[in-house]
Scaffold this active site. Structure first.
Site, PDB file in Angstrom:
ATOM      1  CB  SER A 257       2.495   8.911   0.021  1.00  0.00           C
ATOM      2  OG  SER A 257       2.068   7.866   1.285  1.00  0.00           O
TER       3      SER A 257
ATOM      4  CG  ASN B 257       0.736  13.758   1.173  1.00  0.00           C
ATOM      5  OD1 ASN B 257      -0.416  14.267   1.213  1.00  0.00           O
ATOM      6  ND2 ASN B 257       1.167  12.687   1.096  1.00  0.00           N
TER       7      ASN B 257
HETATM    8  N1  LIG Z   1      -3.931   4.123   0.760  1.00  0.00           N
HETATM    9  C1  LIG Z   1      -3.610   5.430   0.617  1.00  0.00           C
HETATM   10  O1  LIG Z   1      -4.390   6.420   0.760  1.00  0.00           O
HETATM   11  C2  LIG Z   1      -2.300   5.725  -0.164  1.00  0.00           C
HETATM   12  C3  LIG Z   1      -2.330   6.926  -0.971  1.00  0.00           C
HETATM   13  C4  LIG Z   1      -1.278   6.901  -1.714  1.00  0.00           C
HETATM   14  C5  LIG Z   1       0.113   6.386  -1.792  1.00  0.00           C
HETATM   15  N2  LIG Z   1      -0.014   5.035  -0.885  1.00  0.00           N
HETATM   16  C6  LIG Z   1       1.031   3.938  -0.688  1.00  0.00           C
HETATM   17  O2  LIG Z   1       0.657   2.952  -1.575  1.00  0.00           O
HETATM   18  C7  LIG Z   1       1.404   1.884  -0.825  1.00  0.00           C
HETATM   19  C8  LIG Z   1       0.338   0.844  -0.861  1.00  0.00           C
HETATM   20  O3  LIG Z   1      -0.634   1.431   0.013  1.00  0.00           O
HETATM   21  P1  LIG Z   1      -2.319   0.748   0.231  1.00  0.00           P
HETATM   22  O4  LIG Z   1      -3.066   1.603   0.997  1.00  0.00           O
HETATM   23  O5  LIG Z   1      -2.653   0.055  -1.087  1.00  0.00           O
HETATM   24  O6  LIG Z   1      -1.828  -0.673   1.233  1.00  0.00           O
HETATM   25  P2  LIG Z   1      -2.774  -1.908   1.347  1.00  0.00           P
HETATM   26  O7  LIG Z   1      -2.239  -2.465   2.915  1.00  0.00           O
HETATM   27  O8  LIG Z   1      -4.308  -1.778   0.932  1.00  0.00           O
HETATM   28  O9  LIG Z   1      -2.169  -2.881   0.560  1.00  0.00           O
HETATM   29  C9  LIG Z   1      -0.842  -3.203   0.626  1.00  0.00           C
HETATM   30  C10 LIG Z   1      -0.649  -4.587  -0.233  1.00  0.00           C
HETATM   31  O10 LIG Z   1       0.802  -5.120  -0.262  1.00  0.00           O
HETATM   32  C11 LIG Z   1       0.965  -6.475   0.206  1.00  0.00           C
HETATM   33  N3  LIG Z   1       2.199  -6.700   0.307  1.00  0.00           N
HETATM   34  C12 LIG Z   1       2.771  -6.215   1.694  1.00  0.00           C
HETATM   35  N4  LIG Z   1       4.052  -6.322   1.559  1.00  0.00           N
HETATM   36  C13 LIG Z   1       4.183  -6.917   0.217  1.00  0.00           C
HETATM   37  C14 LIG Z   1       5.507  -7.349  -0.235  1.00  0.00           C
HETATM   38  N5  LIG Z   1       6.832  -7.241   0.315  1.00  0.00           N
HETATM   39  N6  LIG Z   1       5.718  -7.923  -1.441  1.00  0.00           N
HETATM   40  C15 LIG Z   1       4.367  -7.860  -2.016  1.00  0.00           C
HETATM   41  N7  LIG Z   1       3.162  -7.936  -1.610  1.00  0.00           N
HETATM   42  C16 LIG Z   1       3.146  -6.976  -0.319  1.00  0.00           C
HETATM   43  C17 LIG Z   1      -0.327  -6.624   1.099  1.00  0.00           C
HETATM   44  O11 LIG Z   1      -0.425  -7.977   1.218  1.00  0.00           O
HETATM   45  C18 LIG Z   1      -1.333  -5.745   0.977  1.00  0.00           C
HETATM   46  O12 LIG Z   1      -2.375  -6.583  -0.070  1.00  0.00           O
HETATM   47  C19 LIG Z   1       1.965   2.540   0.360  1.00  0.00           C
HETATM   48  O13 LIG Z   1       3.265   2.730   0.065  1.00  0.00           O
HETATM   49  C20 LIG Z   1       1.188   3.559   0.712  1.00  0.00           C
HETATM   50  O14 LIG Z   1       2.096   4.565   1.409  1.00  0.00           O
HETATM   51  C21 LIG Z   1      -1.254   4.829  -0.071  1.00  0.00           C
END
Ligand SMILES: NC(=O)c1ccc[n+]([C@@H]2O[C@H](COP(=O)([O-])OP(=O)(O)OC[C@H]3O[C@@H](n4cnc5c(N)ncnc54)[C@H](O)[C@@H]3O)[C@@H](O)[C@H]2O)c1
Length: 548
Positions: free
Chosen positions: A127, A198
């Site tokens: 994001s 955003n």
């Molecule tokens: N949560 C939100 O509101 C939201 C909204 C839009 C975009 N995003 C983006 O989505 C992505 C994930 O966010 P999220 O909220 O799902 O995070 P999260 O922490 O819930 O999940 C991330 C997962 O990725 C795994 N992980 C971390 N590093 C890794 C790697 N190198 N290889 C494989 N797995 C790995 C972790 O173990 C975890 O299970 C981020 O880039 C975030 O910016 C999040």
């Protein structure tokens, strides 16, 4: 292996890396749409947890009658876990939803490109990071694009498809098609900080914070005005409490710095202090509001005074606003003073746009002790709330009489301290202006900007349509007056707004020559398609280049 874009890219098998909140949400909608999904996470337990979560979600949907059992079973069996990334070799698309760190994402994409086939698209759900920067770690950045979903994925029906500087349009095109297939509305954006949603979302929060910082009104007052007068679902502070400051304050800082300290996005010391103190929002039990058993505690509204003014004089600077206030005065049964010079005992009402009550009083040579200002940007007779503003010299008697007058028909009134553009005018003009600037920078088409904002932020209208509804020239007047009065470059009007207001054009209208060119190109493309398929690609390709 270089990215092969010959022919249509069809996506049937998706790999998802990262099975946290976003990864599992994407898995859910993809599996329900009949795609095969493979999940990988560096924490193996997270994959199992995601599958359990999906099983539970599908069971709940089935119990509620929203999903039939056969589809639920098929969707669940379409989701499998992968032990290693090597199992993604036959994926048509890999979506990355791992930790938000550039180095980690770059390393992952580099590893993936050595595994997947020549027609596989690699997408990031980031994001806040640049797609171009993530792709720069790859030998062939052409297959990398952004696929930015919102949380919770199944309910937030919009997804941003982002072209990096070296992305092949075919990669984004395939994501646009896939998004529609899985029931989402795709919008296409250039790789700029905050993409569309955003970026557009800066307006409400930063201006709300600025207003609070100026001591104009309390958090709850600003929220009430934005909801009940301006018609938004949530005010800025309710929204910040929901997202929580540990998430939104860093985003505010990041977008501000990514745009090289753009004054429009200046973060606020209010959120910095509250974050440091742990007052981060609903999930902490205290943010801008306190929460008891998860329920927001809102201070009760003070009762309106009842003593009406002996007579009312209304400024005629803005004829429509004059009529709207005169209607309220008549409804309350208060005599109207229609003299050019007000009587000595009259309450003086001004209806400025972008000015504060003080400047309006001085401009019109009025006795500031009796001046109050009314925000007439939104219709006064149908709004669920009205805003009343005083000069620093306005007496308590004048303020209370005006409050009684405006509340005489039972509509609640919020009294604020002097502010260039009240609350609603300031916030709404800022939202429209930022939307216009997104259009001016050609980050997305006007249509996609409004779509992204209504679906991604839940605003009643997109910023461009909102500007049209309120009048582009009125929004321009508000911003120009605010700029003059406050001397802050954050209020400078976007050229997109200024030019369209001057020419009387809709804010949703692209430059006419571009629109004509696009239409001509598509006509020529159709004609060429029928006449000679080998030439058909030419005008189409030119059109795509222009829209980059
Ligand atoms: N949560 C939100 O509101 C939201 C909204 C839009 C975009 N995003 C983006 O989505 C992505 C994930 O966010 P999220 O909220 O799902 O995070 P999260 O922490 O819930 O999940 C991330 C997962 O990725 C795994 N992980 C971390 N590093 C890794 C790697 N190198 N290889 C494989 N797995 C790995 C972790 O173990 C975890 O299970 C981020 O880039 C975030 O910016 C999040």
């Amino acid at each position: 292996m270089p990215f092969d874009t010959s022919g249509q890219i069809s996506i049937e098998t998706i790999g998802i890396v990262g099975s946290g909140a976003m990864g599992r949400g994407i898995a859910q909608i993809a599996a329900l749409a009949g795609l095969k999904v493979r999940l990988f996470d560096s924490n193996a337990a997270a994959v199992g947890a995601a599958r359990d979560y999906l099983a539970e979600t599908f069971a709940k949907l089935t119990a509620k009658g929203k999903l039939d059992e056969f589809r639920a079973r098929a969707a669940l069996s379409a989701v499998s876990g992968a032990q290693t990334l090597a199992e993604f070799a036959d994926c048509d698309l890999v979506v990355e939803a791992i930790v938000e760190q550039l180095d980690a994402k770059r390393a992952l994409f580099r590893e993936l490109e050595a595994i997947v086939g020549s027609r596989c698209v690699l997408a990031s759900n980031t994001s806040s990071l640049s797609i171009t920067a993530i792709a720069a770690g790859c030998a062939d950045p052409a297959r990398v694009a952004g696929f930015h979903f919102f949380n919770p994925v199944p309910l937030m029906k919009v997804v941003e498809v982002i072209d990096g500087l070296r992305s092949e349009p075919a990669a984004g095109d395939a994501l646009m098609d896939l998004a529609r297939r899985i029931g989402h509305t795709p919008v296409r954006a250039k790789d700029m900080p905050g993409f569309i949603v955003n970026h557009a979302g800066r307006g409400m929060n930063t201006e709300g914070l600025r207003i609070a910082d100026e001591g104009v009104a309390r958090f709850v007052d600003i929220d009430r005005i934005m909801r009940e007068q301006a018609g938004f679902r949530l005010g800025p502070f309710e929204l910040l409490d929901l997202t929580a400051l540990d998430v939104s304050h860093p985003v505010m800082e990041s977008i501000y710095h990514q745009f090289y300290e753009e004054p429009r996005f200046t973060p606020s010391p209010i959120t910095a202090t509250r974050l440091a103190g742990g007052l981060i929002g609903r999930k902490a039990g205290e943010g801008f509001y306190r929460y008891e058993d998860g329920k927001q505690q809102v201070p009760a509204e003070a009762p309106a005074p009842s003593a009406l003014p002996p007579r009312v004089w209304i400024s005629r600077r803005h004829p429509q606003a004059y009529e709207a206030v005169a209607e309220l005065v008549a409804k309350a049964g208060v005599p109207l003073d229609s003299g050019t010079t007000p009587a000595a005992d009259a309450l003086l009402i001004v209806t400025p746009f972008g000015l504060d009550a003080t400047s309006a009083a001085v401009d019109e040579h009025l006795d500031a002790t009796r001046v109050v200002a009314v925000d007439a940007l939104f219709p006064l007779n149908t709004a669920r709330r009205r805003t009343l503003m005083t000069t620093p010299a306005t007496t308590r008697a004048a303020r209370d009489a005006a409050h009684a007058l405006l509340a005489a028909d039972g509509v609640p009134v919020t009294v604020i301290r002097d502010s260039a553009g009240f609350v609603a005018q300031r916030v709404v003009a800022t939202i429209v202006n930022i939307g216009c600037d997104i259009a001016q920078r050609q980050i997305a088409t006007p249509e996609d900007i409004d779509l992204a904002v209504t679906l991604g932020l839940g605003y009643p209208r997109g910023p461009l349509a909102l500007g049209d509804a309120l009048g582009a020239s009125t929004i321009l007047t508000i911003l120009r007056n605010m700029s003059t009065l406050l001397g802050d470059p954050r209020y400078r009007p976007s050229p997109w707004l200024t030019r369209r207001a001057q020419l009387g054009l809709s804010l949703t209208q692209a430059d006419a020559a571009d629109a004509a060119h696009a239409a001509a190109a598509s006509d020529a493309s159709d004609a060429a398609h029928h006449a000679n398929p080998t030439e058909a690609a030419l005008p189409h390709t030119r059109h795509e280049e222009n829209s980059q």
